[in-house]
Write a protein that holds these residues in place. Structure first.
Motif, PDB file in Angstrom:
ATOM      1  N   ASP A  78       1.070  -1.297  -0.166  1.00 44.08           N
ATOM      2  CA  ASP A  78       0.089  -0.029  -0.297  1.00 44.08           C
ATOM      3  C   ASP A  78       0.313   1.158  -0.124  1.00 44.08           C
ATOM      4  N   ASP A  79       1.986   1.277   1.481  1.00 42.97           N
ATOM      5  CA  ASP A  79       2.267   2.189   0.844  1.00 42.97           C
ATOM      6  C   ASP A  79       3.355   2.232  -0.922  1.00 42.97           C
ATOM      7  N   LEU A  80       3.577   1.505  -1.324  1.00 48.88           N
ATOM      8  CA  LEU A  80       4.675   1.765  -3.084  1.00 48.88           C
ATOM      9  C   LEU A  80       3.236   2.136  -3.272  1.00 48.88           C
ATOM     10  N   VAL A  81       2.619   1.405  -3.904  1.00 49.36           N
ATOM     11  CA  VAL A  81       1.399   2.766  -4.254  1.00 49.36           C
ATOM     12  C   VAL A  81       0.606   3.503  -4.385  1.00 49.36           C
ATOM     13  N   LYS A  82       0.713   3.996  -2.818  1.00 47.45           N
ATOM     14  CA  LYS A  82       0.682   5.325  -2.439  1.00 47.45           C
ATOM     15  C   LYS A  82       1.560   6.402  -3.305  1.00 47.45           C
ATOM     16  N   ARG A  83       2.950   5.891  -3.436  1.00 50.39           N
ATOM     17  CA  ARG A  83       4.080   7.441  -3.983  1.00 50.39           C
ATOM     18  C   ARG A  83       4.062   6.913  -5.552  1.00 50.39           C
ATOM     19  N   GLN A 140       7.014   3.472  -9.679  1.00 48.27           N
ATOM     20  CA  GLN A 140       6.641   2.010 -10.448  1.00 48.27           C
ATOM     21  C   GLN A 140       7.562   1.837 -11.320  1.00 48.27           C
ATOM     22  N   LYS A 141       8.977   1.771 -10.921  1.00 49.79           N
ATOM     23  CA  LYS A 141       9.708   0.752 -11.756  1.00 49.79           C
ATOM     24  C   LYS A 141      10.300  -0.584 -10.189  1.00 49.79           C
ATOM     25  N   LEU A 142       9.622  -0.850  -9.506  1.00 52.70           N
ATOM     26  CA  LEU A 142       9.940  -1.132  -8.302  1.00 52.70           C
ATOM     27  C   LEU A 142       8.264  -2.143  -8.493  1.00 52.70           C
ATOM     28  N   ILE A 190      -2.365   2.867  -9.670  1.00 55.35           N
ATOM     29  CA  ILE A 190      -1.096   2.097 -11.069  1.00 55.35           C
ATOM     30  C   ILE A 190      -0.987   2.763 -12.114  1.00 55.35           C
ATOM     31  N   SER A 191       0.278   2.808 -12.126  1.00 56.15           N
ATOM     32  CA  SER A 191       0.173   3.396 -14.182  1.00 56.15           C
ATOM     33  C   SER A 191      -0.608   2.447 -15.039  1.00 56.15           C
TER      34      SER A 191
END
Length: 173
Positions: free
Chosen positions: A86-91, A97-99, A153-154
Protein backbone atom coordinates in the motif's frame (compact mmCIF):
# COMPACT_ATOMS: atom_id res chain seq x y z
CA UNK A 1 15.61 -4.03 -14.15
CA UNK A 2 17.58 -5.45 -11.25
CA UNK A 3 21.26 -6.29 -11.55
CA UNK A 4 21.96 -9.66 -9.94
CA UNK A 5 25.34 -11.36 -10.04
CA UNK A 6 25.37 -14.77 -11.68
CA UNK A 7 25.93 -17.65 -9.26
CA UNK A 8 29.05 -19.65 -10.10
CA UNK A 9 29.59 -21.68 -6.94
CA UNK A 10 27.83 -22.91 -3.82
CA UNK A 11 28.84 -20.90 -0.76
CA UNK A 12 30.31 -22.61 2.28
CA UNK A 13 28.57 -22.52 5.65
CA UNK A 14 30.53 -19.37 6.42
CA UNK A 15 29.50 -17.94 3.03
CA UNK A 16 25.81 -18.43 3.83
CA UNK A 17 26.31 -16.86 7.25
CA UNK A 18 28.20 -13.91 5.75
CA UNK A 19 25.45 -13.42 3.14
CA UNK A 20 22.87 -13.20 5.93
CA UNK A 21 24.96 -10.65 7.87
CA UNK A 22 25.64 -8.57 4.75
CA UNK A 23 21.95 -8.50 3.77
CA UNK A 24 20.78 -7.72 7.30
CA UNK A 25 23.27 -4.86 7.64
CA UNK A 26 22.40 -3.43 4.26
CA UNK A 27 18.68 -3.47 5.05
CA UNK A 28 19.19 -2.07 8.56
CA UNK A 29 21.08 0.92 7.14
CA UNK A 30 18.52 1.67 4.44
CA UNK A 31 15.72 3.99 5.54
CA UNK A 32 13.94 4.86 2.30
CA UNK A 33 11.07 2.34 1.94
CA UNK A 34 11.43 2.06 -1.85
CA UNK A 35 15.18 1.52 -1.66
CA UNK A 36 14.69 -1.04 1.10
CA UNK A 37 12.12 -2.88 -1.01
CA UNK A 38 14.49 -2.76 -4.00
CA UNK A 39 17.20 -4.38 -1.91
CA UNK A 40 14.81 -7.00 -0.57
CA UNK A 41 13.75 -7.78 -4.13
CA UNK A 42 17.39 -8.04 -5.22
CA UNK A 43 18.21 -10.36 -2.32
CA UNK A 44 15.14 -12.50 -3.08
CA UNK A 45 16.18 -12.78 -6.72
CA UNK A 46 19.76 -13.68 -5.73
CA UNK A 47 18.49 -16.38 -3.40
CA UNK A 48 16.17 -17.80 -6.05
CA UNK A 49 19.07 -18.07 -8.47
CA UNK A 50 21.32 -19.56 -5.81
CA UNK A 51 18.69 -22.18 -4.95
CA UNK A 52 18.39 -23.04 -8.63
CA UNK A 53 22.18 -23.34 -8.96
CA UNK A 54 22.39 -25.60 -5.90
CA UNK A 55 19.65 -27.94 -7.14
CA UNK A 56 21.15 -28.09 -10.64
CA UNK A 57 24.73 -28.74 -9.50
CA UNK A 58 24.58 -30.83 -6.34
CA UNK A 59 22.73 -34.00 -5.33
CA UNK A 60 23.79 -34.02 -1.67
CA UNK A 61 20.58 -33.87 0.45
CA UNK A 62 22.20 -31.56 3.02
CA UNK A 63 23.20 -29.09 0.33
CA UNK A 64 19.76 -29.32 -1.27
CA UNK A 65 18.34 -28.49 2.15
CA UNK A 66 20.23 -25.20 1.86
CA UNK A 67 18.45 -24.60 -1.45
CA UNK A 68 15.11 -24.94 0.28
CA UNK A 69 16.28 -22.51 2.97
CA UNK A 70 17.26 -20.06 0.20
CA UNK A 71 13.74 -20.32 -1.26
CA UNK A 72 12.17 -19.76 2.15
CA UNK A 73 14.33 -16.68 2.76
CA UNK A 74 13.46 -15.33 -0.70
CA UNK A 75 9.78 -15.78 0.17
CA UNK A 76 10.32 -13.93 3.45
CA UNK A 77 11.83 -10.99 1.59
CA UNK A 78 8.92 -10.95 -0.84
CA UNK A 79 6.45 -11.11 2.04
CA UNK A 80 8.03 -8.00 3.55
CA UNK A 81 7.64 -6.21 0.23
CA UNK A 82 4.03 -7.36 -0.07
CA UNK A 83 3.33 -6.04 3.42
CA UNK A 84 4.45 -2.58 2.23
CA UNK A 85 2.42 -2.77 -0.98
CA UNK A 86 0.00 0.00 0.00
CA UNK A 87 2.83 2.41 0.78
CA UNK A 88 4.52 1.61 -2.52
CA UNK A 89 1.31 2.11 -4.48
CA UNK A 90 0.59 5.45 -2.80
CA UNK A 91 3.90 6.78 -4.05
CA UNK A 92 3.28 7.75 -7.63
CA UNK A 93 6.91 8.43 -8.48
CA UNK A 94 8.86 6.65 -11.22
CA UNK A 95 11.07 4.82 -8.74
CA UNK A 96 8.16 3.05 -7.05
CA UNK A 97 6.53 2.26 -10.42
CA UNK A 98 9.81 0.72 -11.59
CA UNK A 99 9.97 -1.31 -8.39
CA UNK A 100 6.44 -2.63 -8.98
CA UNK A 101 7.38 -3.65 -12.54
CA UNK A 102 10.46 -5.41 -11.20
CA UNK A 103 8.39 -7.22 -8.58
CA UNK A 104 6.17 -8.53 -11.35
CA UNK A 105 9.25 -9.68 -13.29
CA UNK A 106 10.52 -11.41 -10.18
CA UNK A 107 7.36 -13.49 -9.97
CA UNK A 108 7.88 -14.67 -13.54
CA UNK A 109 11.55 -15.49 -12.88
CA UNK A 110 10.55 -17.26 -9.71
CA UNK A 111 8.02 -19.40 -11.56
CA UNK A 112 10.66 -20.45 -14.08
CA UNK A 113 13.18 -21.28 -11.37
CA UNK A 114 10.60 -23.27 -9.40
CA UNK A 115 9.82 -25.30 -12.53
CA UNK A 116 13.49 -26.19 -12.97
CA UNK A 117 13.93 -27.01 -9.29
CA UNK A 118 10.86 -29.23 -9.25
CA UNK A 119 12.26 -31.22 -12.18
CA UNK A 120 15.50 -31.89 -10.29
CA UNK A 121 14.22 -32.71 -6.80
CA UNK A 122 14.27 -36.27 -5.51
CA UNK A 123 10.81 -37.82 -4.98
CA UNK A 124 11.00 -37.70 -1.17
CA UNK A 125 11.44 -33.89 -1.24
CA UNK A 126 8.88 -33.24 -3.94
CA UNK A 127 5.71 -33.17 -1.81
CA UNK A 128 7.07 -30.60 0.67
CA UNK A 129 8.43 -28.49 -2.18
CA UNK A 130 5.10 -28.54 -4.01
CA UNK A 131 3.31 -27.42 -0.84
CA UNK A 132 5.70 -24.49 -0.38
CA UNK A 133 5.48 -23.66 -4.07
CA UNK A 134 1.68 -23.59 -4.01
CA UNK A 135 1.67 -21.19 -1.06
CA UNK A 136 4.22 -18.90 -2.73
CA UNK A 137 2.36 -18.94 -6.05
CA UNK A 138 -0.95 -18.10 -4.39
CA UNK A 139 0.58 -15.15 -2.50
CA UNK A 140 2.27 -13.91 -5.65
CA UNK A 141 -0.89 -14.18 -7.73
CA UNK A 142 -2.92 -12.36 -5.07
CA UNK A 143 -0.29 -9.63 -4.88
CA UNK A 144 -0.20 -9.14 -8.65
CA UNK A 145 -4.01 -9.23 -8.89
CA UNK A 146 -4.23 -6.53 -6.20
CA UNK A 147 -1.78 -4.37 -8.12
CA UNK A 148 -3.57 -4.96 -11.40
CA UNK A 149 -6.89 -3.84 -9.92
CA UNK A 150 -5.50 -0.82 -8.09
CA UNK A 151 -6.52 2.52 -9.66
CA UNK A 152 -3.33 4.23 -8.40
CA UNK A 153 -1.07 2.04 -10.54
CA UNK A 154 0.00 3.39 -13.92
CA UNK A 155 -1.35 1.71 -17.04
CA UNK A 156 2.19 0.76 -18.08
CA UNK A 157 2.67 -1.23 -14.86
CA UNK A 158 -0.78 -2.81 -15.20
CA UNK A 159 0.06 -3.89 -18.75
CA UNK A 160 3.34 -5.40 -17.55
CA UNK A 161 1.54 -7.27 -14.76
CA UNK A 162 -1.09 -8.59 -17.19
CA UNK A 163 1.67 -9.78 -19.52
CA UNK A 164 3.54 -11.49 -16.69
CA UNK A 165 0.41 -13.12 -15.26
CA UNK A 166 -0.32 -14.65 -18.67
CA UNK A 167 3.28 -15.87 -18.96
CA UNK A 168 3.07 -17.43 -15.50
CA UNK A 169 -0.14 -19.21 -16.42
CA UNK A 170 1.50 -20.53 -19.60
CA UNK A 171 4.47 -21.77 -17.56
CA UNK A 172 2.16 -23.61 -15.14
CA UNK A 173 0.43 -25.55 -17.92
Amino acid sequence: GIEVAETKSIPSGFGFWWRNIREWTSLALTFDPVEKSEKQLKFAEERMRLANYIIQNNTDPKVQEKAQQMLEKANQYMQKIEDKKDDLVKRADEKSQKLLRNIAKHYLNKERVLERIEDELPPEKLEEFQRLRQIAEEKGKNFLDDLQNNPSISQEVKDKITNILSQVKNTQK
